[in-house]
Design an enzyme around this catalytic site. Structure first.
Site, PDB file in Angstrom:
ATOM      1  N   LYS A 141      45.334  29.440 -62.577  1.00 53.41           N
ATOM      2  CA  LYS A 141      44.911  30.436 -61.587  1.00 53.41           C
ATOM      3  C   LYS A 141      44.658  31.771 -62.274  1.00 53.41           C
ATOM      4  O   LYS A 141      45.397  32.181 -63.172  1.00 53.41           O
ATOM      5  CB  LYS A 141      45.999  30.572 -60.516  1.00 53.41           C
ATOM      6  CG  LYS A 141      45.625  31.453 -59.329  1.00 53.41           C
ATOM      7  CD  LYS A 141      46.736  31.439 -58.283  1.00 53.41           C
ATOM      8  CE  LYS A 141      46.408  32.310 -57.087  1.00 53.41           C
ATOM      9  NZ  LYS A 141      47.480  32.282 -56.060  1.00 53.41           N
ATOM     10  N   SER A 185      46.386  31.267 -51.405  1.00 53.81           N
ATOM     11  CA  SER A 185      45.369  31.906 -52.230  1.00 53.81           C
ATOM     12  C   SER A 185      44.958  31.094 -53.453  1.00 53.81           C
ATOM     13  O   SER A 185      44.004  31.441 -54.147  1.00 53.81           O
ATOM     14  CB  SER A 185      45.891  33.273 -52.712  1.00 53.81           C
ATOM     15  OG  SER A 185      47.053  33.105 -53.533  1.00 53.81           O
ATOM     16  N   SER A 197      51.064  29.914 -51.028  1.00 55.11           N
ATOM     17  CA  SER A 197      49.754  29.884 -51.676  1.00 55.11           C
ATOM     18  C   SER A 197      49.535  28.717 -52.617  1.00 55.11           C
ATOM     19  O   SER A 197      48.440  28.551 -53.136  1.00 55.11           O
ATOM     20  CB  SER A 197      49.515  31.192 -52.442  1.00 55.11           C
ATOM     21  OG  SER A 197      49.236  32.236 -51.542  1.00 55.11           O
TER      22      SER A 197
END
Length: 478
Positions: free
Chosen positions: A72, A147, A171
């Site tokens: 990420k 997210s 997330s």
């Protein structure tokens, strides 16, 4: 192939690490224009893959030898952009690796690239990214969750066998449910946060996506452990996390009644029921438990998280690093840099957090939220006196359509109603694909007491074996 298979074949000399990387890059080239899981690819990946073979020749023990991993883009990678999905960091290149990236490299993994996310990890759909939205591989018209939607989509699409995300209020787990992947959040402090760009420091954790429980446990084993560079890192010894389905049959699972009272779509309710029935038939005991304060978790979370975000994001002023706007004075420089650099959701959360911390409102909002946080943690502790694990839905619905909630913050925030309490209490949790609704994956969530991650992997392994991995499918992309 799964991560464990790749690593075993590379160690035995049956698969070149360059070939494993080439397969990953081939799927990215084939499908990422449609999915948009990645912000950037690692230009040095081929050299890193070649180095794995040399390290094996030198006798190094590499548990993740040649395994392609996606990271990420709010996790620092030395020499590779870390943008946080934001215009304010669009050209930022960190001078160091996060601890988790160091550990991946030490274990022989190859960092393929950096994945898309809601800006500064603030969102539940990966639509609030400066680089555009990621699309759900199961239906490109739908959100992959957020997210960490880019990491979830990369694994769901078979671009990499595993990926790293961050989990502040769900997330990792919510996008895992939306994309039919396994999504794991560890105990707070079990995996180092050093090098993770902070959103809400008392809530943030680095987690993992995979398509098999064994892969999830293997990567988590590599990443876990004390890190002196992280003041919140736990010193407790990490047990062997390899899953044991037989051990799960001796567990008692508490079904959290408040999470099933209303608000769940039919497919989500059916998945929880089916999960329970499968495990009960295998000998797992189930009991009903209650967490009365759970109804306040979402409100408490959005006060605590935004207050910490307001503090953490104050460092982005255009002075030391990141994008800088042209301005005549310091005040104008800071104002213009933030106005141009931050997107609407980040600005919204900064304003919410600043308000709740302001004079005259601190005790009424932030102070009360901290009391509710303590209450929720105490109720979890009492529930674990009755059960070894707790069961809830991961999200009340399957993936929603892109654009359907971006203008309604409350509806968007409700996507995390089942996950935020876990972060408030600092507990480990795992989202497991357990069904489908209208062709879309849905997940269930297991929650464990602090430092009892292995229970999660044992139960997940049992369900995976009982269902023969029926819900752990690669998305049917064309």
């Amino acid at each position: 192939m799964y991560a464990i298979e790749i690593a075993e074949k590379v160690r035995r000399g049956e698969l070149d690490p360059e070939a494993a990387l080439a397969e990953s890059l081939s799927r990215i080239e084939r499908f990422d224009e449609q999915v948009r899981a990645f912000i950037s690819l690692n230009p040095r990946a081929a050299g890193e893959a070649a180095a794995v073979r040399e390290r094996l020749r030198n006798g190094e023990d590499l548990p993740l030898a040649g395994v392609p991993v996606a990271v990420k883009d709010n996790i620092s990678t030395r020499g590779l952009k870390t943008t946080c999905g934001s215009a304010i960091l669009r050209d930022f290149v960190p001078p160091y690796d996060a601890t988790v990236v160091e550990k991946l490299r030490q274990a022989g993994a190859v960092i393929v690239g950096k994945t898309n996310l809601d800006e500064f990890a603030m969102g539940s759909s990966t639509e609030f990214s400066h680089f555009g939205p990621t699309r759900n591989p199961w239906d490109p018209k739908r959100a992959p969750g957020g997210s960490s939607g880019g990491s979830a989509a990369a694994v769901a699409a078979g671009m990499t066998p595993v990926a790293l995300g961050s989990d502040t209020g769900g997330s990792v787990r919510q996008p895992a449910a939306f994309t039919g992947t396994l999504g794991f959040k560890p105990t707070y402090g079990r995996i180092s946060r050093y090098g993770l760009v902070a959103f809400a420091s008392s809530l943030d954790q680095i987690g993992t996506f995979a398509r098999s429980t064994a892969d999830l446990a293997l990567v988590s084993q590599v990443l876990s452990g004390h890190d002196p560079r992280d003041a919140t890192s736990l010193a407790e010894e990490v047990p062997r996390l390899q899953p044991d389905a037989g051990a799960a049959r001796r567990l008692r699972v508490g079904v959290v009644s408040e999470t099933l009272e209303s608000g769940n779509s039919p497919g989500v309710g059916a998945a929880v029921t089916a999960f329970r029935e499968r495990l009960e038939a295998a000998g797992v005991e189930f009991v009903e438990v209650s967490l009365p304060s759970l109804r306040y978790a979402l409100a408490a979370y959005y006060l605590v998280a935004t207050a910490e975000a307001s503090s953490n994001l104050a460092r982005y002023d255009g002075v030391h690093y990141g994008s800088r706007a042209a301005a005549a004075g310091v005040r104008e420089l800071i104002e213009e840099t933030r106005e141009r650099g931050f997107g609407p959701e980040v600005k919204r959360r900064i304003l919410m957090g600043t308000f709740s911390l302001s004079s005259g409102y601190y005790d009424a909002y932030y102070g009360r939220a901290l009391k509710v946080r303590r209450l929720i943690a105490d109720e979890f502790a009492r529930a674990f006196e009755e059960a070894d694990l707790l069961l809830t839905p991961t999200s009340p619905t399957p993936a929603f359509e892109l654009g359907s909630k971006v203008n309604d913050p409350m509806e968007m925030y409700l996507s995390d109603v089942d996950t935020v309490a876990v972060n408030l209490a600092g507990l480990p949790a795992l989202s497991i694909p357990a069904g489908f609704e209208a062709g879309l994956p849905v997940g269930v969530q297991l929650i464990a007491p602090p430092l009892q991650e292995k229970r999660l992997f044992d139960a997940s392994q049992l369900f995976e074996e009982l269902t023969e991995g029926a819900f752990l499918q690669t998305a049917p992309l064309e």
